[in-house]
Design an enzyme around this catalytic site. Structure first.
Site, mmCIF file in Angstrom:
data_model
loop_
_atom_site.group_PDB
_atom_site.id
_atom_site.type_symbol
_atom_site.label_atom_id
_atom_site.label_comp_id
_atom_site.label_asym_id
_atom_site.label_seq_id
_atom_site.Cartn_x
_atom_site.Cartn_y
_atom_site.Cartn_z
ATOM 1 N N LYS A 76 0.862 -1.184 0.000
ATOM 2 C CA LYS A 76 0.000 0.000 0.000
ATOM 3 C C LYS A 76 0.899 1.234 0.000
ATOM 4 O O LYS A 76 1.940 1.242 0.674
ATOM 5 C CB LYS A 76 -0.878 -0.047 1.259
ATOM 6 C CG LYS A 76 -1.916 1.051 1.362
ATOM 7 C CD LYS A 76 -2.748 0.867 2.634
ATOM 8 C CE LYS A 76 -3.872 1.892 2.742
ATOM 9 N NZ LYS A 76 -4.704 1.660 3.953
ATOM 10 N N SER A 151 -9.724 1.640 3.107
ATOM 11 C CA SER A 151 -8.844 2.440 2.272
ATOM 12 C C SER A 151 -7.808 1.624 1.486
ATOM 13 O O SER A 151 -7.236 2.138 0.534
ATOM 14 C CB SER A 151 -8.112 3.466 3.133
ATOM 15 O OG SER A 151 -7.233 2.814 4.040
ATOM 16 N N SER A 175 -9.903 -0.846 7.186
ATOM 17 C CA SER A 175 -9.301 -0.635 5.857
ATOM 18 C C SER A 175 -8.568 -1.830 5.259
ATOM 19 O O SER A 175 -8.181 -1.786 4.094
ATOM 20 C CB SER A 175 -8.341 0.554 5.900
ATOM 21 O OG SER A 175 -9.058 1.760 5.954
#
Lengths: 486, 95
Positions: A76, A151, A175
């Site tokens: 990420k 997210s 997330s």
């Protein structure tokens, strides 16, 4: 090869069926062909990936391969990566080349993994749909009209689409678990403090935690074993031994006590999701587990408490973006205050500004006790709910999200987006670990079963999830998008 | 607790976040609805409950007060918008 799990790929590499370079090239080719449509990646690190793959092939040839040597993954874009752009999905950091590696990045590199690049995300991890990224939304490979969740949406979609076998995400209020559920993959948020936060761009520091996202619980166990552990650079990272999380995967579930929180099966839960949960619970019963209802009485206070605590911490954490030391700076500032105000106004997106403003307001003079102190008191009650439940049962189970993935653009009102996280957010407030595992579909959109355990019960969660995946095949389904583009 | 335009402008100033009046009006509305949702907390009796700042009951570790980092100023300033002679450049603060 893009269909295999990490454990399967490791066996293929060991057997010499293909090299890490061949595997890496294959996946980079898929990213090149397919990611234009999906938008999972913000940065693809072609050259570094091939160099890492070559190094892995060499150490394998020298007989020095570990369980993760030569296995590709994605990070990420919230993890700082030395000499590689690290944006956190924000215009603020569009030009930020990190001077250092996050501890997690360093540990995974030391374990021999091959990072293919940095995945898309909601700006500073604030969002539940990946629509808050400066780099545009990510599409869900199961249905290109749907969000991938957020997210960590880019990480989840990349695994689902067969661009990478695994990816690393972060979870502050769901997330990892919610995008894992929306994309039909397996994701684990570890106990707060299990994995170092050093070099992980901070959103809400008492809630943020990094974890693995992959196709199976077994793969999550392999990754967590490499990611977890004490770190001198993060004083909240717990000094506690790291077990080999794969060791307990095969423990039979006979006698396991499962609790179903009554509050997780109430109003707002889509009937098809509830049906999938009931089927999953039946599968556990047939494995010898017993099931009882439990109560987490403060469940409905979790979202309000979170939207005080997380923005308060965010408003403090994000004060570092001042246009002076790194990140975006406005053109021709007239004075220092103008430099701060315009750099931040231009660099941050809408949702980030909302949370900075909420956090600043609730922490300001005259409001602190009514909001922040109150929310922290409620946080204790929420944690106590879980501690009480774990006196009675070994694990809790319920849906990861009240609905499957919603349509892109469907939730314009911030509060309606926040309410989506009803089943995931309390877990971060309590600091306990949680997983989402594939447990069915509504139409063509996946449904995730959430499994929760007490602090540091990751090995038990992974064991429970692994046994479920031995008895079901939801985790083996692949989206048509990945199949058609084989 | 209703939110006024002035509250949003005050928070924006405290956060050093530039906000024109049009944006501010929109945020008054958004933030008002978020705080309305948050106000649900007031219904709960928390008398005597100690605030929880951190989910684990652990104490912070201490370490010896020793220099462990080497000087990497040049490296760290490479990502700065403007530097000169090892210093960060900002608009003139003192006339």
């Amino acid at each position: 090869m893009h269909d295999k799990t990490l454990a399967e790929l490791a066996r293929s590499l060991d057997a010499g069926e293909f090299s890490s370079r061949e595997l890496t090239q294959h996946l980079l080719g898929r990213i090149d062909r397919l990611d234009g449509e999906l938008n999972c990646f913000i940065t693809v690190t072609f050259d570094q990936a091939l160099a890492a793959a070559d190094a892995a092939d060499k150490s394998r040839a020298a007989g020095k391969a570990g369980p993760l040597t030569g296995l590709p993954l994605a990070l990420k874009d919230i993890f700082c990566t030395r000499d590689v752009r690290t944006t956190a999905g924000s215009r603020m950091l569009d030009n930020f080349i990190s001077p250092y590696d996050a501890t997690v990045v360093e540990k995974l590199a030391t374990a021999g993994t091959v990072s293919l690049g940095k995945t898309n995300m909601d700006e500073f991890a604030m969002g539940s749909s990946n629509e808050n990224s400066h780099y545009g939304p990510v599409k869900n490979p199961w249905d290109l009209a749907a969000v991938p969740g957020g997210s960590s949406g880019g990480s989840a979609a990349a695994v689902a689409a067969g661009l990478v076998p695994a990816a690393i995400g972060t979870d502050t209020g769901g997330s990892i678990r919610q995008p894992a559920a929306f994309c039909g993959i397996t994701g684990l948020k570890p106990t707060y403090g299990r994995v170092s936060r050093y070099g992980m761009i901070a959103y809400a520091s008492s809630l943020d935690q990094a974890g693995p996202m992959a196709r199976t619980a077994e793969d999550c166990a392999l990754l967590l074993s490499a990611m977890a552990g004490h770190d001198l650079h993060d004083s909240t990272c717990v000094a506690r031994g790291v077990p080999d999380y794969t060791e307990e995967l095969d423990t039979p579930l006979a006698g396991l006590k499962i609790g179903l929180p009554r509050e997780y099966f109430g109003d707002g839960l889509a009937p098809e999701v509830e049906a999938a949960m009931r089927d999953a619970v039946k599968a556990f019963e047939s494995l010898g587990a017993s099931v009882r209802e439990v109560s987490l009485p403060h469940t409905h206070y979790a979202i309000p408490a979170y939207y005080v605590i997380a923005p308060a911490e965010a408003s403090s954490n994000l004060s570092r973006y001042d246009g002076v030391r790194f990140g975006h700076r406005c053109d021709s500032p007239s004075d220092l205050i103008d430099l701060y105000k315009r750099s931040r106004a231009e660099g941050f997106g809408d949702e980030v500004k909302r949370r900075i403003l909420i956090g600043t307001h609730t922490l300001s003079e005259g409001f602190f006790d009514a909001y922040y102190k109150k929310a922290q008191q409620v946080r204790r009650l929420i944690r106590q709910d879980f501690l009480d439940a774990f006196e009675e049962v070994d694990v809790l189970m319920g849906p990861a999200s009240p609905t499957p993935a919603f349509d892109l653009g469907a939730k314009k009102d911030p509060v309606s987006m926040y309410l989506q996280d009803i089943y995931t957010i309390a877990i971060n407030l309590a600091g306990i670990p949680g997983m989402s595992v594939p447990a069915g579909f509504v139409g063509n959109r996946p449904v995730g079963l959430q499994i929760l355990g007490n602090h540091f019960a990751e090995a038990r969660l992974l064991n429970v999830a692994h046994q479920f995946q031995q008895a079901t095949d939801w985790h083996r389904h692949r989206p048509a998008f990945a199949e058609e583009n084989a | 607790m209703a939110l006024e335009h002035a509250d949003v402008q005050r928070a924006a100033h405290l956060a050093r976040l530039g906000l024109n009046d049009e944006d501010a009006a929109r945020y008054v509305d958004d933030l008002g609805r978020i705080l309305e949702m948050v106000d649900m907390l007031q219904a709960l009796d928390t008398e005597g409950i100690a605030p929880l700042a951190h989910p684990l009951d652990v104490t912070q570790r201490l370490r010896a007060d020793e220099v462990t980092e080497s000087d990497q100023r040049e490296r760290f300033q490479r990502c700065a918008p403007a530097v000169e002679d090892g210093l960060y450049l900002v608009p003139r603060v003192v006339e």
